[in-house]
Write a protein that holds these residues in place. Structure first.
Motif, PDB file in Angstrom:
ATOM      1  N   ARG A   1      35.477  47.746  40.345  1.00 46.86           N
ATOM      2  CA  ARG A   1      35.040  46.413  39.943  1.00 46.86           C
ATOM      3  C   ARG A   1      33.562  46.428  39.632  1.00 46.86           C
ATOM      4  O   ARG A   1      32.804  47.170  40.207  1.00 46.86           O
TER       5      ARG A   1
ATOM      6  N   ASN B   1      33.184  48.054  45.439  1.00 49.96           N
ATOM      7  CA  ASN B   1      33.285  47.920  43.989  1.00 49.96           C
ATOM      8  C   ASN B   1      33.455  49.274  43.307  1.00 49.96           C
ATOM      9  O   ASN B   1      34.221  49.393  42.365  1.00 49.96           O
TER      10      ASN B   1
ATOM     11  N   GLU C   1      29.579  46.111  49.889  1.00 54.68           N
ATOM     12  CA  GLU C   1      30.181  45.493  48.706  1.00 54.68           C
ATOM     13  C   GLU C   1      30.097  46.432  47.506  1.00 54.68           C
ATOM     14  O   GLU C   1      31.070  46.593  46.762  1.00 54.68           O
TER      15      GLU C   1
END
Length: 77
Positions: free
Chosen positions: A75, A70, A66
């Motif tokens: 993000r 990102n 994750e």
């Protein structure tokens, strides 16, 4: 266009408010209750990880993936 001192002070105030909001959001997220099982793969989250990060909702491997996604897509957490 000339910006006066008041405009710069207003911009500084807005930036400070955004920083504070980000800090509060991060603290709130960390204070939350995590999971016993990973929300991504369903495997149990290691006890040591849950002790170190009570708000953990992903196992270490899925959390790394994750974070990598990102970083690739720009993000934030």
């Amino acid at each position: 266009m000339k910006l006066g001192k008041a405009a710069f002070e207003l911009a500084d105030l807005r930036a400070e408010q955004e920083r504070e909001a980000g800090i509060l959001a991060a603290r709130s997220k960390l204070a939350g209750t995590g999971s016993i099982e990973c929300v991504e793969c369903g495997t149990p989250i290691d006890v040591a990880r849950r002790i170190a990060l009570p708000s953990a909702s992903r196992c270490v491997d899925c959390a790394r993936c994750e974070e990598h996604r990102n970083r690739l897509f720009g993000r934030a957490g």
